[in-house]
Design a protein around this motif. Structure first.
Motif, PDB file in Angstrom:
ATOM      1  N   LYS A  97     -60.082  43.070  -7.361  1.00 27.86           N
ATOM      2  CA  LYS A  97     -61.075  41.780  -7.360  1.00 27.86           C
ATOM      3  C   LYS A  97     -61.374  41.542  -5.699  1.00 27.86           C
ATOM      4  O   LYS A  97     -61.057  42.120  -5.000  1.00 27.86           O
ATOM      5  N   SER A 101     -62.689  35.980  -3.758  1.00 25.42           N
ATOM      6  CA  SER A 101     -62.214  35.574  -4.856  1.00 25.42           C
ATOM      7  C   SER A 101     -62.086  34.021  -5.492  1.00 25.42           C
ATOM      8  O   SER A 101     -61.148  33.939  -5.598  1.00 25.42           O
ATOM      9  N   TRP A 102     -63.266  33.260  -4.566  1.00 28.98           N
ATOM     10  CA  TRP A 102     -62.809  31.987  -4.803  1.00 28.98           C
ATOM     11  C   TRP A 102     -62.222  30.880  -5.707  1.00 28.98           C
ATOM     12  O   TRP A 102     -61.822  30.384  -5.564  1.00 28.98           O
ATOM     13  N   PRO A 103     -62.193  31.486  -6.784  1.00 24.25           N
ATOM     14  CA  PRO A 103     -62.033  30.294  -7.941  1.00 24.25           C
ATOM     15  C   PRO A 103     -60.088  30.791  -8.240  1.00 24.25           C
ATOM     16  O   PRO A 103     -59.566  29.497  -8.979  1.00 24.25           O
ATOM     17  N   ALA A 104     -59.567  31.704  -7.730  1.00 18.13           N
ATOM     18  CA  ALA A 104     -58.124  31.522  -7.565  1.00 18.13           C
ATOM     19  C   ALA A 104     -57.582  30.213  -6.494  1.00 18.13           C
ATOM     20  O   ALA A 104     -57.047  30.134  -6.394  1.00 18.13           O
ATOM     21  N   TRP A 105     -58.814  29.834  -5.414  1.00 20.77           N
ATOM     22  CA  TRP A 105     -58.271  28.978  -4.045  1.00 20.77           C
ATOM     23  C   TRP A 105     -58.605  27.229  -4.525  1.00 20.77           C
ATOM     24  O   TRP A 105     -58.208  27.105  -3.561  1.00 20.77           O
ATOM     25  N   ILE A 106     -58.925  27.261  -5.973  1.00 21.19           N
ATOM     26  CA  ILE A 106     -59.439  25.987  -6.259  1.00 21.19           C
ATOM     27  C   ILE A 106     -58.199  25.210  -6.003  1.00 21.19           C
ATOM     28  O   ILE A 106     -58.627  24.355  -5.975  1.00 21.19           O
TER      29      ILE A 106
ATOM     30  N   ARG B 171     -54.170  33.685  -3.610  1.00 21.93           N
ATOM     31  CA  ARG B 171     -54.622  33.819  -5.410  1.00 21.93           C
ATOM     32  C   ARG B 171     -53.499  33.543  -6.282  1.00 21.93           C
ATOM     33  O   ARG B 171     -53.672  33.865  -7.306  1.00 21.93           O
TER      34      ARG B 171
END
Lengths: 185, 472
Positions: A97, A101-106, B171
């Motif tokens: 990835k 991978s910003w979505p994982a930090w939401i 993550r």
């Protein structure tokens, strides 16, 4: 032991009432009579009373602004923490990835937003209210311990430009309180 | 104003209406500001506690002793004392963690979401439920803290600049969990404390002992009930409620990500977040009922925690129970509809495999028992509610058992299958965490008002300051 200046003299004159309606009526009468430096005390929040005793609350309150600022700072800081750690300081290839991978930090960004906004709301409220303040002149009133049970108080402060001891005393007496007493500093 | 009117008045029956059509009030009539204040603060300020309280505290202390013994054994020997091994590496620790966190959710739901929805009946149970949240989160926190086997390194979970130049993996759902649960614990504690400030001032003004007065005085931060303070206070309380509402939903969502983000059959499902959140509310309301029914009897709080509260909680339990039951059906449907052999086998294995008894008991406890709540007679009987709540408490534990070891014990490769059983240390840790929870709860009812006194005052008819106005 005294820290800072020890105040002496008169803080104000306080009247005790037995119902929220009486307190509201009295506070409105005091406002209409032109008093500005006053405060009301009640065992539970009374809707709109803060405006009667001279607090302005039009538009966004400062507390809301503080909370919003806390939330924005928390969100930015939370995201920056994840980004800095996982992209700059310690990059790791996870399943091919992209590093950013910003979505994982939401989730963490969200939690930090809530955390700082909550801190801002609570500590902002305490700071704006000037709490903690273990000593306050109204605690000198013998029956003030009833203000946290079932009695209602209205104090007109000595620093009010219209304050004159006899006049205020008579004015409060005319509102049919349970009793009127003076409040020393 | 009469200060000490009798606590009870018979509700007048003006017409010949059947009793079931007369709404049950949230506070029994006849109460004044003074009587509400005196009754609730007297529980804390009285010298003698009821015998049942001592009994409960004793059970809690025994539980805490069991807990410390278990933790001592765990720290001395290592996580090998637990039943986890290949292939089931997640056992009682995460199971009980999820169970406790779920229980905690009802407190936030009652204090925040029902506040925003203007449900006045929440007032007499919110303080108690929030305390339950805090202690449930404390009990839950034991498991991730100690499952590492070396809890003195737990600070490695948190991001801090260190000489090893390492950072946590942001993550990972497990890292999300660290942030979600610690934020949840912090915000719940803040919410609870802010709600307590005016009541601590009441206790400061009413306690006779010097130590009590000083302690309550310090904790109340010099609260004096100023109108200006009340205004900011209510704003802050509402803001916290608005912040807690998405927070509580996020916490169990993130807990469910621990499973849903993994590829294990039975875990990798998109409906896990709502399924878990509904289950959390379900478990939490059951626990509130489990605790509130004995507490209202022990401290004579029937005037404040009326049948209306209990019945409403029964209704919430029924609604969330139906969502949970629907989720079980969806689990079966998704397994079938996925067309994936592993997913299909996982479901068959749950129902007919070596753990089938757990699944059968789960359906009885979580699916069938709450159906009793359809009947008004059961909803308005403390016995019926208590029994149903007990079924749900057990059922929600079984649900997590069915999800966790059943999926892990038989995944993709039959050669790597294996059975899982909790050891006696697993069980003693579970019993110990219940003991800790009870211990904290009994101390709470001893030292802090278990019902929000100032909010109860606003519930009384005499609190109306304006004839035309409406008070919150």
């Amino acid at each position: 032991m005294a820290i800072g200046k020890v105040r002496t003299g008169l803080y104000g004159v306080i009247a005790e009432f037995t119902s929220p309606a009486e307190l509201t009526v009295a506070a409105e009468a005091a406002r209409d009579a032109g008093y500005t430096e006053m405060d009301a005390f009640s065992p539970f929040p009374i809707h709109g009373l803060h405006e009667t005793v001279g607090m302005k609350s039009a538009g966004m309150s400062s507390l809301s602004a503080i909370t919003l600022a806390g939330g924005i700072i928390g969100g930015i800081a939370g995201f920056f923490m994840c980004w800095y750690a996982n992209v700059i300081s310690y990059p790791l290839n996870i399943g091919g990835k992209p590093l950013n991978s910003w979505p994982a930090w939401i989730p963490i960004t969200f939690e930090c937003t809530i955390l700082l906004a909550s801190f801002a709301a609570v500590f902002g409220m305490l700071a704006l209210n000037g709490l903690p303040m273990p000593y306050h002149p109204v605690f000198n009133v013998p029956r003030f311990d009833q203000a946290s049970r079932d009695k209602f108080f209205l104090v007109i402060q000595a620093r009010d430009p219209k304050f004159d001891f006899d006049g205020v005393w008579k004015f409060l007496e005319a509102l049919h309180p349970r009793e009127v007493v003076d409040v020393p500093w | 104003m009469a200060d000490l009117t009798p606590v009870h008045e018979i509700r007048p029956l003006t017409q010949d209406i059947p009793e079931r059509f007369i709404p049950v009030p949230t506070v029994e009539p006849g109460h004044t500001f003074a009587s509400v204040t005196d009754h609730i603060s007297a529980i804390v300020l009285q010298k003698r506690m009821p015998k049942l309280w001592w009994l409960g505290l004793a059970v809690g202390i025994v539980g805490v002793t069991v807990l410390t013994t278990t933790l001592g054994k765990l720290v001395l020997v290592g996580v090998g004392v637990f039943g986890i091994n290949h292939p089931v590496g997640w056992g009682f620790d995460i199971l009980n963690f999820v169970w406790w966190i779920g229980i905690g959710h009802a407190g936030t739901l009652i204090s925040a979401i029902l506040l925003l929805l203007r449900q006045g009946w929440r007032t007499s149970i919110n303080r108690f439920a929030e305390a339950m949240t805090l202690f449930a989160v404390a009990a839950a926190g034991l498991y991730p803290a100690f499952h590492t086997g070396r809890p003195w390194y737990d600070f490695w979970l948190f991001p801090y600049p260190n000489t090893m130049s390492l950072w946590p993996q942001f993550r990972s759902p497990l890292m999300w969990d660290v942030f979600a649960v610690s934020t949840y614990a912090t915000v719940s504690a803040l919410f609870w404390y802010v709600g307590l400030i005016p009541d601590l001032a009441t206790l400061r003004d009413r306690s006779r002992g010097k130590i009590a007065r000083v302690l309550y005085g310090m904790l109340s931060l010099g609260w004096r009930g100023s109108a200006k303070h009340w205004f900011r206070y209510e704003s802050a309380y509402l803001l916290l409620a608005g912040l807690s509402t998405p927070l509580v939903l996020s916490v169990h969502t993130i807990v469910s990500f621990d499973f849903a983000v993994a590829q294990i059959p039975g875990w990798h499902a998109t409906f896990f977040p709502p399924y878990f959140v509904a289950g959390a509310v379900y478990a939490g309301f059951a626990m509130v009922l489990t605790l509130a029914i004995p507490a209202r009897k022990m401290f004579h709080l029937q005037d404040f925690i009326t049948m209306k509260h209990l019945e409403n909680m029964g209704k919430v339990m029924l609604a969330t129970g139906l969502i949970v039951f629907y989720s079980y059906a969806m689990e079966a449907f998704f397994a079938y509809y996925s067309g994936n052999g592993f997913e299909r086998y996982m479901w068959l294995n749950r129902v007919t495999g070596p753990y089938w008894k757990m699944y059968a008991m789960l359906i009885v406890c979580n699916g069938l028992a709450p159906q009793m709540m359809w009947f008004r007679k059961m909803r308005t009987s403390t016995f019926g509610l208590f029994v149903t709540a007990m079924f749900v408490n057990v059922g929600m534990w079984l649900e997590r058992f069915v999800i966790i070891p059943t999926s892990l014990s038989r995944d993709f490769l039959p050669s790597s299958w294996g059975m899982y059983h909790g050891t006696r240390w697993d069980w003693s840790m579970f019993a110990g965490s219940i003991g800790l929870f009870l211990f904290l709860l009994f101390l709470f009812v001893r030292f802090l008002p278990m019902i929000s006194i100032f909010e109860m005052r606003t519930m009384l008819p005499e609190a109306q300051a304006h004839p035309e106005g409406h008070e919150a």
